[in-house]
Design an enzyme around this catalytic site. Structure first.
Site, PDB file in Angstrom:
ATOM      1  N   GLU A  85       0.816  -1.217   0.000  1.00 38.72           N
ATOM      2  CA  GLU A  85       0.000   0.000   0.000  1.00 38.72           C
ATOM      3  C   GLU A  85       0.850   1.269   0.000  1.00 38.72           C
ATOM      4  O   GLU A  85       0.466   2.279  -0.592  1.00 38.72           O
ATOM      5  CB  GLU A  85      -0.940   0.010   1.211  1.00 38.72           C
ATOM      6  CG  GLU A  85      -2.061  -1.004   1.148  1.00 38.72           C
ATOM      7  CD  GLU A  85      -1.726  -2.336   1.798  1.00 38.72           C
ATOM      8  OE1 GLU A  85      -2.648  -3.169   1.955  1.00 38.72           O
ATOM      9  OE2 GLU A  85      -0.528  -2.527   2.159  1.00 38.72           O
ATOM     10  N   PHE A  98     -11.898  -6.880  14.053  1.00 40.59           N
ATOM     11  CA  PHE A  98     -10.814  -7.367  13.200  1.00 40.59           C
ATOM     12  C   PHE A  98     -10.508  -6.350  12.108  1.00 40.59           C
ATOM     13  O   PHE A  98     -11.387  -5.894  11.385  1.00 40.59           O
ATOM     14  CB  PHE A  98     -11.205  -8.711  12.578  1.00 40.59           C
ATOM     15  CG  PHE A  98     -10.180  -9.243  11.614  1.00 40.59           C
ATOM     16  CD1 PHE A  98      -8.944  -9.678  12.048  1.00 40.59           C
ATOM     17  CD2 PHE A  98     -10.446  -9.298  10.250  1.00 40.59           C
ATOM     18  CE1 PHE A  98      -7.989 -10.156  11.173  1.00 40.59           C
ATOM     19  CE2 PHE A  98      -9.507  -9.782   9.351  1.00 40.59           C
ATOM     20  CZ  PHE A  98      -8.273 -10.217   9.814  1.00 40.59           C
ATOM     21  N   GLN A  99      -9.250  -5.982  11.986  1.00 40.13           N
ATOM     22  CA  GLN A  99      -8.749  -5.010  11.009  1.00 40.13           C
ATOM     23  C   GLN A  99      -9.450  -3.657  11.122  1.00 40.13           C
ATOM     24  O   GLN A  99      -9.658  -2.961  10.131  1.00 40.13           O
ATOM     25  CB  GLN A  99      -8.850  -5.564   9.580  1.00 40.13           C
ATOM     26  CG  GLN A  99      -7.854  -6.691   9.314  1.00 40.13           C
ATOM     27  CD  GLN A  99      -7.680  -7.015   7.843  1.00 40.13           C
ATOM     28  OE1 GLN A  99      -8.572  -6.799   7.025  1.00 40.13           O
ATOM     29  NE2 GLN A  99      -6.523  -7.555   7.489  1.00 40.13           N
ATOM     30  N   LYS A 139     -17.721  -0.676   5.629  1.00 41.42           N
ATOM     31  CA  LYS A 139     -18.146  -1.617   4.593  1.00 41.42           C
ATOM     32  C   LYS A 139     -19.648  -1.578   4.338  1.00 41.42           C
ATOM     33  O   LYS A 139     -20.090  -1.677   3.181  1.00 41.42           O
ATOM     34  CB  LYS A 139     -17.705  -3.040   4.968  1.00 41.42           C
ATOM     35  CG  LYS A 139     -17.943  -4.045   3.842  1.00 41.42           C
ATOM     36  CD  LYS A 139     -17.295  -5.379   4.122  1.00 41.42           C
ATOM     37  CE  LYS A 139     -17.478  -6.338   2.931  1.00 41.42           C
ATOM     38  NZ  LYS A 139     -16.806  -7.627   3.161  1.00 41.42           N
ATOM     39  N   MET A 141      24.432   9.258   2.835  1.00 40.48           N
ATOM     40  CA  MET A 141      24.341  10.569   3.468  1.00 40.48           C
ATOM     41  C   MET A 141      24.580  10.474   4.971  1.00 40.48           C
ATOM     42  O   MET A 141      25.233  11.342   5.571  1.00 40.48           O
ATOM     43  CB  MET A 141      22.978  11.202   3.194  1.00 40.48           C
ATOM     44  CG  MET A 141      22.858  12.631   3.699  1.00 40.48           C
ATOM     45  SD  MET A 141      24.047  13.762   2.911  1.00 40.48           S
ATOM     46  CE  MET A 141      23.140  14.208   1.435  1.00 40.48           C
TER      47      MET A 141
END
Length: 553
Positions: free
Chosen positions: A51, A113-114, A163, A467
């Protein structure tokens, strides 16, 4: 017309002429993805490997095209994986709409969940964000999000959709998107008159241009303004491309790794005209010594930038393109031959230089510039290679240099490269990366291969975090704490294993031949260019020092 929430999402994307989205599916966005499947003829979906890569791709798409980038992710970890990409876009004022799914409304706040409170997480790094709990509000929120992302100073907006909202149905009416007008309400007659008076009174004006010039499509107006004021021009890292890199008035970057001419010129000028820049700490160095003999005239769309880091004596607030057009119409031609000659002498005395004996990143980037005629889109990761790209590739146009200037995100460049190529299929797009950054995002090579996105990743490989090692050398008595990568990686085999093409460069003589092969290749390419681990970026100003205190070697 009765539509589900998921169908409304797609219809609103179509209203805003979105033809490409980047993302990764999951349970909470299954209904949206089902509609993407049904609308594949009008909306292309690019499936990334992660993602974060999708967020960076949407960012690169937006920066290079001027359109709003769109990214979609599922709830929980899918949403949190977008956070770095959203923050990157926020710091650099990139228009983006991030759409996330969430658990059904009835399960919010129950540690489901999630489930994650992604609006709470992203509140500090978005222009605005929403959680849509009623399908009746979805279309209006979608439209408002696109408007906010583009209006004024652009930035990312997040829409979190539970959802069940994507399942619920409502009567939907199509609408024409609200026009995004250039901000001009604060451009007053008095502010313009004062700006012109200060310019006319100046004997040693200097123009410091930032990313706002690029964002507002004001490069043409800035060039005309510089000629009218007859002043040298320097750019921040984000401003690169906002002024032609080969023009005689251009003196290179300003700040920590700016040219000596730019840093001394800004320090010694009597009027600093700041156009769309935020006075980053990497530009100003020791704040009380930054242009402290100059009057500061600031032009910016965002009033919050005025007096934030450096006190301005006068400001014109408004869209930069509109402000510069007014100034160009009203300002008489100025003449500063002596001042320009003084700056020219410093440019000639302290040019950007490097050892020409062996293979170096600077030489390779100059070759990339030569073979692409300065017309490629260049993305970068963050580190030494990023500074070398800003110094040695001579950008002639805006929106061709895509880099994480504010957040400094290692892992940004490859995703951005993919997004830029999708948005500009006929333009050569090259990601200049360090080997440390490449380790963070090479999974997106699978994305480029899967979708046949022909990009080139030029890995400047010194086997260290370059760097950070440079700072350890200069300021930490050579204590190289965990910056040596000891990476025994065959880049050619890695590329081939994923269906791409790989090349190694170990000598200076190989650079041109390999680049020509890569530019002619029809598949994604990884080039591994080996340089010495102790090559450094110069010029450099030590942190906290005045910017005219420049180390050149």
């Amino acid at each position: 017309m009765i539509l589900s929430g998921a169908e409304i999402v797609i219809e609103c994307l179509k209203e805003h002429q979105v033809d490409t989205v980047f993302g990764y599916p999951g349970g909470a966005v299954l209904n949206i993805y089902d509609e993407i499947y049904k609308n594949a003829d009008s909306i292309t979906h690019i499936l990334t490997s992660h993602e974060q890569g999708a967020a960076h791709a949407a960012d690169g798409y937006a920066r290079s095209t001027g359109k709003v980038g769109v990214v979609i992710a599922t709830s929980g970890p899918g949403a949190t994986n977008l956070v770095t990409g959203i923050a990157t876009a926020y710091m650099d004022s990139v228009p983006m709409v991030a759409i996330t799914g969430n658990v059904p409304v009835s399960l919010l706040g129950r540690d489901s969940f999630q489930e994650v409170d992604i609006t709470g997480v992203t509140m500090p790094i978005t222009k605005h964000n929403y959680i849509v709990k009623d399908v009746n509000e979805l279309a209006d929120i979608m439209r408002e999000a696109f408007y906010i992302a583009k209006e004024g100073r652009p930035g990312p907006v997040l829409i979190d959709i539970p959802k069940d909202v994507t399942i619920n149905k409502v009567d939907y009416e199509a609408a024409v998107p609200k026009e995004v007008k250039r901000c001009s309400k604060h451009i007053t007659e008095d502010s313009i008159k004062e700006a012109i008076a200060r310019i006319k009174a100046s004997k040693k004006p200097y123009i410091y241009a930032g990313g706002g010039v690029v964002i507002s499509d004001a490069a043409t107006e800035l060039e005309s303004f510089a000629k009218k004021v007859h002043a040298p021009v320097t750019c921040s890292l984000m401003g690169i491309g906002g002024y032609p890199g080969r023009d005689e008035l251009y003196t290179g970057m300003v700040g920590m790794h700016g040219s000596k001419a730019s840093n001394i010129g800004v320090t010694n000028c009597d009027l600093l005209i700041v156009v769309g820049a935020r006075f980053s700490d990497r530009v100003i160095g020791k704040a009380d010594k930054f242009a402290n003999g100059a009057t500061v005239l600031q032009i910016d769309v965002d009033p919050a930038e005025v007096n934030k880091n450096i006190i301005s004596h006068h400001a014109v607030i408004g869209d930069i393109k509109k402000v510069l057009r007014v100034l160009n119409e009203r300002l008489d031609q100025q003449d500063h031959k002596e001042w320009l000659a003084e700056i020219g002498e410093i440019k000639d005395k302290y040019p950007l230089k490097y050892s020409g004996d062996g293979l170096s990143a600077q030489y390779a980037i100059e070759k990339i510039d030569e073979l692409t005629k300065g017309e490629a889109i260049i993305t970068t990761e963050v580190g030494q290679h990023q500074m070398w790209a800003g110094q040695f590739y001579k950008f002639s146009e805006p929106k061709k240099f895509l880099t994480s200037g504010g957040l400094g995100t290692m892992g940004y460049g490859f995703g951005a490269c993919i997004g830029a190529k999708v948005g500009n299929p006929d333009t050569t797009v090259i990601n200049i990366a360090g080997d440390g950054s490449f380790r963070m995002n090479f999974n997106e090579l699978l994305t480029a291969v899967r979708h046949n996105i022909k990009v080139i990743v030029f890995v400047i490989n010194n086997g260290v975090l370059g760097m950070v090692r440079q700072w350890q050398t200069l300021f930490y008595d050579e204590r190289y704490s965990f910056t040596t990568l000891n990476q025994d990686l065959d880049y050619v085999k890695l590329a081939e294993s994923m269906g791409a093409v790989g090349f190694d460069i170990t000598t200076k003589d190989e650079v041109e031949e390999v680049l020509k092969k890569a530019l002619d290749e029809i598949r994604p390419v990884i080039i591994n260019c080996m340089i010495d681990k102790d090559d450094k970026v110069f010029p450099m100003v030590a942190p906290g020092k005045p910017i005219d205190n420049v180390m050149v070697e």
